[in-house]
Design an enzyme around this catalytic site. Structure first.
Site, mmCIF file in Angstrom:
data_model
loop_
_atom_site.group_PDB
_atom_site.id
_atom_site.type_symbol
_atom_site.label_atom_id
_atom_site.label_comp_id
_atom_site.label_asym_id
_atom_site.label_seq_id
_atom_site.Cartn_x
_atom_site.Cartn_y
_atom_site.Cartn_z
ATOM 1 N N GLU A 108 -67.016 3.645 -21.236
ATOM 2 C CA GLU A 108 -66.107 3.570 -22.382
ATOM 3 C C GLU A 108 -66.915 3.430 -23.666
ATOM 4 O OE1 GLU A 108 -63.505 0.214 -21.822
ATOM 5 O OE2 GLU A 108 -62.964 0.880 -19.810
ATOM 6 N N LYS A 110 -67.918 1.522 -26.957
ATOM 7 C CA LYS A 110 -67.883 0.110 -27.338
ATOM 8 C C LYS A 110 -67.419 0.035 -28.792
ATOM 9 C CE LYS A 110 -70.665 -4.084 -27.093
ATOM 10 N NZ LYS A 110 -70.225 -4.618 -28.353
ATOM 11 N N ASP A 112 -66.434 -1.280 -32.320
ATOM 12 C CA ASP A 112 -67.012 -2.362 -33.113
ATOM 13 C C ASP A 112 -65.927 -3.085 -33.910
ATOM 14 O OD1 ASP A 112 -69.000 -3.976 -33.920
ATOM 15 O OD2 ASP A 112 -69.919 -2.559 -35.323
ATOM 16 N N TYR A 212 -58.482 -2.327 -23.471
ATOM 17 C CA TYR A 212 -59.447 -1.893 -22.453
ATOM 18 C C TYR A 212 -59.586 -2.828 -21.257
ATOM 19 C CZ TYR A 212 -62.263 -4.868 -25.525
ATOM 20 O OH TYR A 212 -62.715 -5.891 -26.301
ATOM 21 N N LYS A 300 -76.446 -0.733 -25.853
ATOM 22 C CA LYS A 300 -76.400 -0.792 -27.317
ATOM 23 C C LYS A 300 -77.200 0.367 -27.896
ATOM 24 C CE LYS A 300 -74.288 -4.700 -28.591
ATOM 25 N NZ LYS A 300 -74.918 -5.735 -29.340
ATOM 26 N N CYS A 394 -94.016 -22.418 -56.738
ATOM 27 C CA CYS A 394 -92.710 -22.383 -56.065
ATOM 28 C C CYS A 394 -91.674 -21.780 -57.018
ATOM 29 C CB CYS A 394 -92.296 -23.799 -55.665
ATOM 30 S SG CYS A 394 -90.606 -23.876 -55.038
ATOM 31 N N CYS A 397 -89.069 -25.052 -57.746
ATOM 32 C CA CYS A 397 -89.483 -26.275 -58.446
ATOM 33 C C CYS A 397 -90.762 -26.074 -59.260
ATOM 34 C CB CYS A 397 -89.647 -27.421 -57.453
ATOM 35 S SG CYS A 397 -91.091 -27.221 -56.386
ATOM 36 N N CYS A 412 -94.506 -24.571 -50.250
ATOM 37 C CA CYS A 412 -94.286 -25.493 -51.357
ATOM 38 C C CYS A 412 -94.363 -26.876 -50.730
ATOM 39 C CB CYS A 412 -92.907 -25.261 -51.972
ATOM 40 S SG CYS A 412 -92.440 -26.592 -53.092
ATOM 41 N N CYS A 417 -88.648 -30.818 -53.593
ATOM 42 C CA CYS A 417 -88.193 -29.481 -54.004
ATOM 43 C C CYS A 417 -86.726 -29.296 -53.574
ATOM 44 C CB CYS A 417 -89.066 -28.413 -53.352
ATOM 45 S SG CYS A 417 -88.443 -26.748 -53.633
HETATM 46 S S1 IVH Z 1 -64.894 -5.164 -21.864
HETATM 47 C C1 IVH Z 1 -64.706 -8.692 -19.149
HETATM 48 N N1 IVH Z 1 -64.736 -2.860 -23.162
HETATM 49 O O1 IVH Z 1 -67.677 -5.859 -26.925
HETATM 50 C C2 IVH Z 1 -64.550 -7.546 -20.075
HETATM 51 N N2 IVH Z 1 -65.445 -4.759 -24.379
HETATM 52 O O2 IVH Z 1 -70.245 -7.260 -26.627
HETATM 53 C C3 IVH Z 1 -65.115 -7.800 -21.403
HETATM 54 N N3 IVH Z 1 -65.875 -4.331 -26.758
HETATM 55 O O3 IVH Z 1 -66.370 -9.073 -26.314
HETATM 56 C C4 IVH Z 1 -64.977 -6.804 -22.443
HETATM 57 N N4 IVH Z 1 -65.355 -2.187 -26.738
HETATM 58 O O4 IVH Z 1 -65.090 -7.518 -27.970
HETATM 59 C C5 IVH Z 1 -65.037 -4.172 -23.249
HETATM 60 N N5 IVH Z 1 -64.491 -0.773 -24.175
HETATM 61 C C6 IVH Z 1 -64.795 -2.068 -24.256
HETATM 62 C C7 IVH Z 1 -65.195 -2.653 -25.469
HETATM 63 C C8 IVH Z 1 -65.529 -4.019 -25.488
HETATM 64 C C9 IVH Z 1 -65.745 -3.202 -27.487
HETATM 65 C C10 IVH Z 1 -66.336 -5.622 -27.292
HETATM 66 C C11 IVH Z 1 -65.570 -6.846 -26.824
HETATM 67 C C12 IVH Z 1 -66.593 -7.701 -26.129
HETATM 68 C C13 IVH Z 1 -67.852 -7.244 -26.780
HETATM 69 C C14 IVH Z 1 -69.081 -7.555 -25.938
#
Ligand code: IVH
Length: 657
Positions: A108, A110, A112, A212, A300, A394, A397, A412, A417
Site C-alpha cells: 500500500e 504510505k 503522509d 487501511y 521509507k 558568544c 552574551c 561559550c 549566558c
Molecule cells: S498500517 C497495525 N497502512 O504510517 C497497522 N499505516 O509509520 C498500522 N500510514 O501510524 C498502520 N499509510 O499513521 C498503515 N497504508 C497504510 C498507511 C499507514 C500511512 C501511517 C500510519 C502509521 C504510520 C507508521
C-alpha cells in the site's frame, strides 16, 4: 411528509458521497448536490427538532468543543517498523518466512498524514480519535464529521472500528498557505486542522481520509487483509485504489520502483510503501513487538536532495554552551516540508566543504532528521560569495569563545549566558528528561524573560504565578492547568530522568540510567567519591570527574535542596518495575489521581489483564500505581520496597498487551 423528504435527501446525499468518494464514479452534478444540501439545510433550520444526528449538513462544521476528551484505544494503535533499502526488505521477508513459510503480502502507499480510529455503532459514526501515544488518543469526532470522505453512516447497521489516515491533498495545502497560513507540510497542516476546537476550521480545510486497517477482521468473518480492504470499501469507506496483492518479493520491489518514480504525480504526499502480510492467521502467528506489528513494515523513500541558496550563516548556543553554525537558506521544499535551515555542525565541517554565504548548495533531508548541506555547487559561484569566518565571541552574551583542543566545537563558557540557561530549561522538560509536555521553546523563552523561570526549581514554583500567567497572551486557564498538572506529574519520575534533566556534562540518558541504578538514590550519588563512581562498569574517569565536580558546587547543592523541598522523587524506580511482568494474579493499589483514566477505568484495565486491585498497601502488594498527589500509600510502598509505577509506566505496561 417533511420528515420523509428529509430522510430522502439524506439518502440522496449519502449516495452521492459514496459514489463520488468511495467509488470515484459520480452520477449527479455538483449543482444537484448543492441543491439537495441547500434544501436539507433549510428544512433543518425550519424544523430543528427533526434534524438527524448524522445529517450530512454537519459536514459544514459549527460544533465547538471546550477541550479534547481523552480516548482509550481498546486495541492499541500501533506504529510501523521501518526499512530503508532492498536488503532490509529482504531481511523483513526472511523474518516473516521463519514463522510463515509462504507469505503473501499486500502493498500500500504510505499516506503522509495522521492516523485516526473511527468507531461506528449500528452503522453510525459515534467517535473519531487520534492515535496519541497508541493507548490514549484525543476525541476529534466533531472535526472528523466535517471530512466528506469519512462516511457518517455506513452501508450496514453494524458496530465496527476502522483505522486510517487523515491527510490534506497537495492542492488544498497549497491553497491554505496561499491564503496566509504557514504550515511546513501537508501532514502538519492536517494535524493542525484536526486539533481545532471549532469544527468550522477543519471543515474549511478540505481534509481527506483513506481507510487501511480493520482491527478485528474475524468478527466480520474476514480472514485476509485484502478482503478487509474490500469489505471496508463496500461499507462506504474510501480505500486507496493503489493497494495491491503481492505474490513475491520481486513483485514488491517493482511496486516500490513504480511508486518511487510516480509519487510526484499523486495528488497527495506519500512517504513510503507499507507492506503487510495478507493472511490474518499468518499475522496472528507473527504477532507484535511492544510498539509495532511483526507482520507489517514501512519502506521509507530515500532522502531527497534539492538545491537552494545559502543566505547567511548564523550561530546558535546549545545548553552545554556549544556554538553551532547553521545555514539560513532560501526556503525550499524537500520531502513535503519547507526547509529554511540546515545544520553545519562545526567550523571544520564548514571549512572542509568550503560553504560560503551566497553559495548554491545541495541539501538533503531524511524523515524527521535535521536537514544537512551535502555539497556546494562550485560551478554556480560568481565571485560574490563570502568565505566562512568562525566567530570568536558568544552571539548572545558576547563573552569570548574557547575551542577545546580535542574537539571541533567552540564553547561559550559563561555560566550566566542566557542562551545556555534557556536551552537547559528546555532540556529539563524534554521527553527523555522530566517529560513535561506543553512547554514549547517559545514559552520557556518568554517565562525566562519575564523572570518566572530562572532555574529548574522554578518550574515547581510556577503554580504560585497562576494569576500572572493567565494574563499572558495565548494562555487560558485550561492550558495553564494542563501545564501545572504535567509539572506536578514529573515529581514522580524515576531518578535517572532527573539526573539526565540536570544537564551534567557527559551524562546522557544511558549514563544517567547506570548511575541511578547503581546508587539507587540521589543522596548516595551526591556523597559518592570519584573512585566510587569510576569503579562502576561503563563509567569512565571523565564522566566520574564531571559528576563529582557538579555535585561539589555549592550552587548545585542548593538547587538540589530546593528541588527536594518540592518533594521530587530522588529514588530509582525502574529496577523494581522491570521485576514485575504481566498483570495476571498481581495485586495493584491505585493512589493519587491519574490524568488519563478515572479510578474505575484503571481498575477495569488491570482486571481485564488478570490483575487484582486492592485498596491498601501491604507486603502482598505487587505494584502501586501513583498518580498526582499520591500521599501516604506511595510512602508506604517505598518503605516496603514495593514497585511503583507512575502513569506513563502504567500506560507503557498496558500497551504491551
Ligand atoms: S498500517 C497495525 N497502512 O504510517 C497497522 N499505516 O509509520 C498500522 N500510514 O501510524 C498502520 N499509510 O499513521 C498503515 N497504508 C497504510 C498507511 C499507514 C500511512 C501511517 C500510519 C502509521 C504510520 C507508521
Amino acid at each position: 411528509m417533511i420528515e420523509a423528504r428529509m430522510d430522502e435527501l439524506i439518502k440522496l446525499i449519502d449516495k452521492a458521497n459514496y459514489e463520488y468518494y468511495t467509488l470515484d464514479k459520480p452520477t449527479i452534478t455538483d449543482q444537484e448536490y448543492d441543491r439537495y444540501m441547500g434544501e436539507l439545510q433549510a428544512l433543518e433550520e425550519k424544523y430543528p427538532e427533526l434534524k438527524r444526528d448524522n445529517s450530512p449538513t454537519t459536514r459544514v462544521g459549527g460544533q465547538v468543543i471546550d477541550e479534547f476528551k481523552k480516548v482509550t484505544h481498546e486495541i492499541p494503535m500501533l506504529s510501523l517498523g521501518n526499512v530503508f533499502n532492498e536488503d532490509e526488505i529482504m531481511a523483513f521477508d526472511e523474518r516473516v518466512k521463519k514463522v510463515v513459510p509462504n507469505p503473501k503480502y499486500v502493498a500500500e502507499l504510505k499516506i503522509d498524514g495522521l492516523s485516526v480510529s473511527l468507531v461506528y455503532e449500528k452503522g453510525k459514526l459515534v467517535r473519531a480519535a487520534t492515535r496519541g501515544d497508541g493507548v490514549t488518543g484525543e476525541d476529534i469526532t466533531h472535526n472528523a464529521r466535517t471530512i466528506k470522505s469519512i462516511p457518517l453512516t455506513i452501508k450496514q447497521p453494524i458496530d465496527i472500528e476502522v483505522r486510517g489516515e487523515i491527510y490534506m491533498s497537495k492542492a488544498s495545502f497549497k491553497r491554505l498557505n496561499e491564503n496566509g497560513e504557514n504550515f511546513a507540510n501537508p501532514r502538519n497542516a492536517a494535524a493542525g486542522s484536526v486539533r481545532q476546537l471549532d469544527s468550522k476550521v477543519a471543515a474549511s480545510r478540505n481534509l481527506d481520509c483513506f481507510i487501511y486497517h480493520l482491527p478485528d477482521p474475524e468478527d466480520y468473518n474476514i480472514y485476509t487483509h485484502f478482503d478487509a480492504l474490500k469489505f471496508m470499501k463496500e461499507l462506504g469507506f474510501v480505500t486507496n485504489p493503489n493497494n495491491k496483492k503481492i505474490n513475491d518479493i520481486k513483485e514488491l520491489l517493482s511496486y516500490i520502483d513504480n511508486w518511487t518514480e510516480k509519487r510526484s504525480t499523486l495528488p497527495y504526499e506519500i512517504d513510503g510503501i507499507v507492506i503487510k502480510v495478507n493472511d490474518i492467521s499468518d499475522q496472528q502467528k507473527l504477532g507484535f513487538t511492544a510498539r509495532t506489528p511483526k507482520w507489517a513494515t514501512a519502506y521509507k523513500f530515500p532522502a531527497e536532495e534539492v538545491l537552494t541558496k545559502v543566505k547567511d550563516i548564523i550561530f546558535t548556543v546549545g545548553r552545554t554552551g556549544q556554538v553551532t553554525p547553521s545555514a539560513d537558506l532560501e526556503p525550499v521544499r524537500v520531502m513535503g516540508s519547507v526547509i529554511s535551515r540546515a545544520t553545519l555542525h562545526n567550523e571544520d565541517y564548514v571549512v572542509s566543504k568550503d560553504i560560503r554565504v551566497g553559495d548554491i548548495v545541495s541539501i538533503k533531508k531524511a524523515g524527521d532528521v535535521i536537514p544537512e548541506v551535502v555539497k556546494v555547487i562550485t560551478g554556480r559561484r560568481d565571485g560574490t560569495e563570502q568565505k566562512f569566518q568562525m566567530i570568536d565571541k558568544c552571539p548572545i552574551c558576547h563573552e569570548p569563545l574557547t575551542r577545546k583542543e580535542e574537539e571541533a566545537a567552540y564553547y561559550c563558557t559563561n555560566e550566566h549566558c542566557p542562551a545556555k540557561k534557556q536551552e537547559k530549561l528546555i532540556h529539563f522538560t524534554s521527553r527523555h528528561a522530566m517529560n513535561i509536555e506543553g512547554f514549547g521553546d517559545r514559552i520557556i523563552e518568554d517565562f525566562y524573560n519575564l523572570g518566572y523561570l530562572k532555574d529548574y526549581d522554578d518550574f515547581y514554583n510556577l503554580k504560585d504565578h497562576q494569576e500572572e500567567l493567565r494574563e499572558l497572551e495565548g494562555f487560558g486557564s485550561k492550558s495553564i492547568n494542563n501545564l501545572l498538572t504535567q509539572i506536578e506529574n514529573s515529581k514522580h519520575n524515576s531518578l535517572e530522568r532527573l539526573l539526565f534533566a540536570l544537564s551534567i556534562r557527559h551524562v546522557g540518558t544511558k549514563t544517567a540510567n547506570i548511575l541511578a541504578k547503581n546508587f539507587g538514590n540521589l543522596d548516595k550519588l551526591m556523597n559518592a567519591s570519584f573512585e566510587d563512581i569510576s569503579n562502576i562498569r561503563d563509567i569512565g574517569p571523565i564522566i566520574a570527574k564531571s559528576v563529582v565536580n557538579y555535585f561539589n558546587k555549592p550552587e548545585n547543592q542548593e538547587l538540589i535542596k530546593r528541588l527536594k523541598n518540592h518533594h521530587l522523587n530522588i529514588v530509582y524506580l525502574k529496577e523494581t518495575t522491570s521485576n514485575v511482568t504481566g498483570f495476571t494474579d498481581k495485586t495493584f493499589v491505585l493512589t493519587g489521581s491519574l490524568e488519563r483514566f478515572t479510578r474505575d477505568e484503571a481498575k477495569e484495565k488491570i482486571e481485564a489483564l488478570g490483575g487484582i486491585v486492592t485498596s491498601s498497601v501491604s507486603k502482598k502488594t505487587d505494584v502501586v500505581i501513583a498518580g498526582i498527589e499520591a500521599g501516604s500509600k506511595l510512602q508506604k510502598a517505598k518503605d516496603l520496597g514495593i514497585t511503583v509505577w507512575n502513569e506513563n509506566t502504567f500506560i507503557n505496561e498496558l500497551s504491551k498487551y
